[in-house]
Structures are given as C-alpha cells and as structure tokens.
Design a protein around this motif. Sequence first.
Motif, PDB file in Angstrom:
ATOM      1  N   GLY A  55      -0.687   3.522  -3.367  1.00  0.00           N
ATOM      2  CA  GLY A  55      -0.194   4.317  -2.048  1.00  0.00           C
ATOM      3  C   GLY A  55      -0.222   2.996  -0.953  1.00  0.00           C
ATOM      4  O   GLY A  55       0.634   3.054  -0.146  1.00  0.00           O
ATOM      5  N   GLN A  56      -1.409   2.241  -0.782  1.00  0.00           N
ATOM      6  CA  GLN A  56      -1.317   1.388   0.183  1.00  0.00           C
ATOM      7  C   GLN A  56      -0.243   0.353   0.038  1.00  0.00           C
ATOM      8  O   GLN A  56       0.394  -0.143   0.886  1.00  0.00           O
ATOM      9  CB  GLN A  56      -2.729   0.892   0.349  1.00  0.00           C
ATOM     10  N   ALA A  57      -0.176  -0.340  -1.257  1.00  0.00           N
ATOM     11  CA  ALA A  57       0.597  -1.267  -1.554  1.00  0.00           C
ATOM     12  C   ALA A  57       2.028  -0.700  -1.355  1.00  0.00           C
ATOM     13  O   ALA A  57       2.839  -1.503  -0.951  1.00  0.00           O
ATOM     14  CB  ALA A  57       0.529  -1.703  -2.896  1.00  0.00           C
ATOM     15  N   ASP A  58       2.410   0.402  -1.636  1.00  0.00           N
ATOM     16  CA  ASP A  58       3.786   1.097  -1.545  1.00  0.00           C
ATOM     17  C   ASP A  58       3.996   1.135   0.200  1.00  0.00           C
ATOM     18  O   ASP A  58       5.285   0.654   0.456  1.00  0.00           O
ATOM     19  CB  ASP A  58       3.916   2.442  -1.946  1.00  0.00           C
ATOM     20  N   ALA A  59       3.153   1.295   0.829  1.00  0.00           N
ATOM     21  CA  ALA A  59       3.254   1.671   2.386  1.00  0.00           C
ATOM     22  C   ALA A  59       3.545   0.091   2.928  1.00  0.00           C
ATOM     23  O   ALA A  59       4.244  -0.156   3.728  1.00  0.00           O
ATOM     24  CB  ALA A  59       2.201   2.337   2.751  1.00  0.00           C
ATOM     25  N   ILE A  60       2.800  -0.924   2.256  1.00  0.00           N
ATOM     26  CA  ILE A  60       2.935  -2.353   2.799  1.00  0.00           C
ATOM     27  C   ILE A  60       4.397  -2.641   2.583  1.00  0.00           C
ATOM     28  O   ILE A  60       4.990  -3.397   3.296  1.00  0.00           O
ATOM     29  CB  ILE A  60       2.094  -3.296   2.207  1.00  0.00           C
ATOM     30  N   ARG A  61       4.992  -2.352   1.069  1.00  0.00           N
ATOM     31  CA  ARG A  61       6.454  -2.839   0.801  1.00  0.00           C
ATOM     32  C   ARG A  61       7.309  -2.076   1.653  1.00  0.00           C
ATOM     33  O   ARG A  61       8.401  -2.707   1.972  1.00  0.00           O
ATOM     34  CB  ARG A  61       6.537  -2.227  -0.718  1.00  0.00           C
ATOM     35  N   ARG A  62       7.000  -0.922   2.027  1.00  0.00           N
ATOM     36  CA  ARG A  62       8.013  -0.418   2.997  1.00  0.00           C
ATOM     37  C   ARG A  62       7.817  -0.566   4.196  1.00  0.00           C
ATOM     38  O   ARG A  62       8.758   0.335   5.296  1.00  0.00           O
ATOM     39  CB  ARG A  62       7.829   1.246   2.834  1.00  0.00           C
ATOM     40  N   ARG A  63       6.903  -1.181   4.663  1.00  0.00           N
ATOM     41  CA  ARG A  63       6.637  -1.498   6.132  1.00  0.00           C
ATOM     42  C   ARG A  63       6.363  -0.296   7.184  1.00  0.00           C
ATOM     43  O   ARG A  63       6.488  -0.235   8.015  1.00  0.00           O
ATOM     44  CB  ARG A  63       7.622  -2.466   6.730  1.00  0.00           C
ATOM     45  N   ASP A  64       5.580   0.867   6.186  1.00  0.00           N
ATOM     46  CA  ASP A  64       5.412   1.951   6.733  1.00  0.00           C
ATOM     47  C   ASP A  64       3.949   1.978   7.438  1.00  0.00           C
ATOM     48  O   ASP A  64       2.818   2.138   6.945  1.00  0.00           O
ATOM     49  CB  ASP A  64       5.470   2.966   5.627  1.00  0.00           C
ATOM     50  N   VAL A  65       3.688   1.797   8.723  1.00  0.00           N
ATOM     51  CA  VAL A  65       2.656   1.581   9.485  1.00  0.00           C
ATOM     52  C   VAL A  65       1.910   2.848   9.656  1.00  0.00           C
ATOM     53  O   VAL A  65       0.720   3.110   9.424  1.00  0.00           O
ATOM     54  CB  VAL A  65       2.981   0.853  10.908  1.00  0.00           C
ATOM     55  N   LEU A  66       2.749   4.142   9.886  1.00  0.00           N
ATOM     56  CA  LEU A  66       1.918   5.448   9.750  1.00  0.00           C
ATOM     57  C   LEU A  66       1.576   5.905   8.455  1.00  0.00           C
ATOM     58  O   LEU A  66       0.403   6.417   8.246  1.00  0.00           O
ATOM     59  CB  LEU A  66       3.146   6.286  10.213  1.00  0.00           C
ATOM     60  N   GLY A  67       2.214   5.316   7.332  1.00  0.00           N
ATOM     61  CA  GLY A  67       1.881   5.667   5.964  1.00  0.00           C
ATOM     62  C   GLY A  67       0.535   4.808   5.824  1.00  0.00           C
ATOM     63  O   GLY A  67      -0.675   5.255   5.095  1.00  0.00           O
ATOM     64  N   LEU A  68       0.296   3.614   6.378  1.00  0.00           N
ATOM     65  CA  LEU A  68      -0.993   2.835   6.276  1.00  0.00           C
ATOM     66  C   LEU A  68      -2.129   3.544   6.919  1.00  0.00           C
ATOM     67  O   LEU A  68      -3.370   3.564   6.545  1.00  0.00           O
ATOM     68  CB  LEU A  68      -0.372   1.438   6.694  1.00  0.00           C
ATOM     69  N   LEU A  69      -1.765   4.220   8.184  1.00  0.00           N
ATOM     70  CA  LEU A  69      -2.890   4.786   8.920  1.00  0.00           C
ATOM     71  C   LEU A  69      -3.376   5.928   7.874  1.00  0.00           C
ATOM     72  O   LEU A  69      -4.318   6.158   7.938  1.00  0.00           O
ATOM     73  CB  LEU A  69      -2.365   5.180  10.276  1.00  0.00           C
ATOM     74  N   ALA A  70      -2.483   6.599   7.441  1.00  0.00           N
ATOM     75  CA  ALA A  70      -2.919   7.732   6.507  1.00  0.00           C
ATOM     76  C   ALA A  70      -3.695   7.296   5.228  1.00  0.00           C
ATOM     77  O   ALA A  70      -4.367   8.003   4.880  1.00  0.00           O
ATOM     78  CB  ALA A  70      -1.483   8.556   6.125  1.00  0.00           C
TER      79      ALA A  70
END
Length: 120
Positions: A55-70
Amino acid sequence: MQQRPIPGTILFDGAQAMKGYALNRMCFSFNDAVNRAAFKADEEAYMQHYALSPGQADAIRRRDVLGLLAAGGNVYYLAKFAGILGLDVQDLGAAQTGLTKAEFKERLLRHQTQPAAAHP
C-alpha cells in the motif's frame, strides 16, 4: 484525555508510527542528495530496499500524499518526499483540507490577521 477528531487529519500516534516506520525511514533518507538521486534513478529498487508495504509503495507510485499519511507517513518526513515532487508543506496542507494551494494560503492569511480567542 480524550482526543477529538480534526476533520481532514489523521492522528499520528504510536500505531501510525509503527505502521509507517519503513516509509518514514525512507523519506528521512531523502535528506541526502545522493539518496534523492538514487530514488529518482530507480524508485522500485529504492522502495524495496526500505521494505515498504504494498500500500505504501502504491501510494508512492501514485504520488498520493494523503494516502501516504493514511499508510503511517509523518508529515514532516513526507515533506522530504514532497520536495522531490516539487511540492511544499502548503501543498500538503491544501491537499489535506481539500483546497487549492491559493485558497489554503488565503485561509492562513485570514487566520493570521484574526485576533486570538480569549481563553478562560
């Protein structure tokens, strides 16, 4: 002490810190320009080196900073990643509040010029 939720925020507590340890460790590494360059050269290998969760790697790939916070990211460490993307802390604040960066900056300015509330 009971904590009240703050809309648009994720409480960074012990559980979040444990969940985000690898992610935050990786983002801390971005303090060094050599590590930023290594990440840009091969993001997948860099994420594997730090054993990010899927999940963290996917959020990095998507540049999803809010996802990274979650996913356990701490905003102070994520600011290092955001810097690689050309974002600053105001960009992160705007994303958290659902505002554009200009709207977020205006909100900050309005708040700065309002008198502080009296405390009993």
